[in-house]
Scaffold this motif. Sequence first.
Motif, PDB file in Angstrom:
ATOM      1  N   VAL A  45      84.322  51.641  30.777  1.00 59.10           N
ATOM      2  CA  VAL A  45      84.182  52.230  29.434  1.00 59.10           C
ATOM      3  C   VAL A  45      82.854  51.829  28.808  1.00 59.10           C
ATOM      4  N   GLU A  46      82.486  50.575  28.934  1.00 62.66           N
ATOM      5  CA  GLU A  46      81.237  50.090  28.340  1.00 62.66           C
ATOM      6  C   GLU A  46      80.022  50.748  29.012  1.00 62.66           C
ATOM      7  N   GLU A  47      80.085  50.915  30.335  1.00 61.85           N
ATOM      8  CA  GLU A  47      78.979  51.580  31.030  1.00 61.85           C
ATOM      9  C   GLU A  47      78.856  53.035  30.616  1.00 61.85           C
ATOM     10  N   ALA A  48      79.996  53.694  30.405  1.00 60.34           N
ATOM     11  CA  ALA A  48      79.950  55.093  29.969  1.00 60.34           C
ATOM     12  C   ALA A  48      79.380  55.203  28.571  1.00 60.34           C
ATOM     13  N   MET A  49      79.707  54.248  27.707  1.00 57.44           N
ATOM     14  CA  MET A  49      79.174  54.256  26.338  1.00 57.44           C
ATOM     15  C   MET A  49      77.685  53.978  26.329  1.00 57.44           C
ATOM     16  N   SER A  50      77.238  53.047  27.178  1.00 60.66           N
ATOM     17  CA  SER A  50      75.802  52.733  27.236  1.00 60.66           C
ATOM     18  C   SER A  50      75.001  53.897  27.805  1.00 60.66           C
TER      19      SER A  50
ATOM     20  N   THR B 142      87.536  60.530  31.251  1.00 60.67           N
ATOM     21  CA  THR B 142      86.555  60.729  32.326  1.00 60.67           C
ATOM     22  C   THR B 142      86.070  59.408  32.912  1.00 60.67           C
ATOM     23  N   GLU B 143      85.781  58.429  32.051  1.00 59.45           N
ATOM     24  CA  GLU B 143      85.254  57.153  32.544  1.00 59.45           C
ATOM     25  C   GLU B 143      86.258  56.428  33.433  1.00 59.45           C
ATOM     26  N   VAL B 144      87.562  56.677  33.197  1.00 64.48           N
ATOM     27  CA  VAL B 144      88.591  56.063  34.037  1.00 64.48           C
ATOM     28  C   VAL B 144      88.718  56.817  35.358  1.00 64.48           C
ATOM     29  N   GLN B 145      88.628  58.116  35.295  1.00 68.95           N
ATOM     30  CA  GLN B 145      88.710  58.927  36.520  1.00 68.95           C
ATOM     31  C   GLN B 145      87.606  58.544  37.505  1.00 68.95           C
ATOM     32  N   ASN B 146      86.456  58.166  36.965  1.00 69.04           N
ATOM     33  CA  ASN B 146      85.320  57.825  37.825  1.00 69.04           C
ATOM     34  C   ASN B 146      85.521  56.534  38.609  1.00 69.04           C
ATOM     35  N   VAL B 147      86.452  55.666  38.126  1.00 67.72           N
ATOM     36  CA  VAL B 147      86.642  54.372  38.804  1.00 67.72           C
ATOM     37  C   VAL B 147      88.027  54.258  39.436  1.00 67.72           C
ATOM     38  N   MET B 148      88.854  55.288  39.356  1.00 67.40           N
ATOM     39  CA  MET B 148      90.218  55.223  39.883  1.00 67.40           C
ATOM     40  C   MET B 148      90.241  54.847  41.361  1.00 67.40           C
ATOM     41  N   SER B 149      89.290  55.361  42.112  1.00 67.19           N
ATOM     42  CA  SER B 149      89.280  55.087  43.559  1.00 67.19           C
ATOM     43  C   SER B 149      88.950  53.636  43.878  1.00 67.19           C
ATOM     44  N   MET B 150      88.368  52.941  42.915  1.00 73.16           N
ATOM     45  CA  MET B 150      87.989  51.537  43.136  1.00 73.16           C
ATOM     46  C   MET B 150      89.060  50.558  42.654  1.00 73.16           C
ATOM     47  N   LEU B 151      90.096  51.054  42.011  1.00 77.57           N
ATOM     48  CA  LEU B 151      91.153  50.189  41.496  1.00 77.57           C
ATOM     49  C   LEU B 151      92.191  49.918  42.580  1.00 77.57           C
ATOM     50  N   ASP B 152      92.857  48.775  42.458  1.00 79.61           N
ATOM     51  CA  ASP B 152      93.893  48.386  43.418  1.00 79.61           C
ATOM     52  C   ASP B 152      95.080  49.344  43.286  1.00 79.61           C
TER      53      ASP B 152
END
Length: 285
Positions: free
Chosen positions: A278-283, A201-211
């Motif tokens: 990942v760190e933001e999702a854990m926090s 889930t934490e990766v899906q949330n940032v996929m649109s921001m990746l190159d």
Amino acid sequence: SPNRENSNASSPYAEEGKEQADAPEKRASVWPPIQEDHVLERLVRKSRKLDSTAVDAHRSLICAVLVSSDTSMLVDCVPAFYDLFGSQAIFKNMTPLEDADDKRHAFMQDATVAYAKRYKGPALDVLELNEIETLADLWEFDMVNVRTLFLLAMYEFGKDRSVDELLTKCADTISVHHFCENGVDIVCRRLHDILHVRQPTEVQNVMSMLDANVCEQIRERAESSEPLVVGKLNVPVQDTHVFALRLLSLAAVAEISKEDRIQIHSLIVLSGSLVKAVEEAMSAE
């Protein structure tokens, strides 16, 4: 004449004769008395010099058994049992096996990978492979390639933390170019697994921001590269990020092309973004 008498008195032969004459008296003064051992004398007379090639063949067999249990591969790498253990075999020259190089190479590769797979100890301070190094020396293999293979296998199995510190220490004892090339493949396979296979889930949330271009390059390289072993892809992204940083550090001191260094830098940026997500999702939890 007096001169001749003085010459004989000072001669070393005269001293030797005197010592031999005194020997029985010295023996008589020792307790228990010294006696000749006829059994030992016969053994000494019968002793023969071992053949160095036969000794190396026995050492090869012992080391090979210690580093691998795959006897099906071993039989093609060492002389036959009866050639090795005949009554006079240790004294005879061992003829080199024909067409054994490729089979020994395959055996050594499997043994090195198996050694990495079995390792469960603390972080390594020194790159020592024990019997594998001895066997490589006996079979005249380049230890640079063997050490490089071992380190790559450790990363394939996800044992980054066991060799991360060691990697920078032993850079001059491995093939940096070969390690970096295969190391990038490992990083791409790991990132491809997290981006396109598992997709937490934490990766899906940032996929649109990746190159998108970098993500596609990762997919292509991951799918086109062949892993050394069926290793472990589900590795903490933090470890993969550190691995990519290590690769860039090695590439800076080796003859790595500018294009490859740029690609490694792109992997660092993307993996860094994943680490942050990942760190933001854990926090947040």
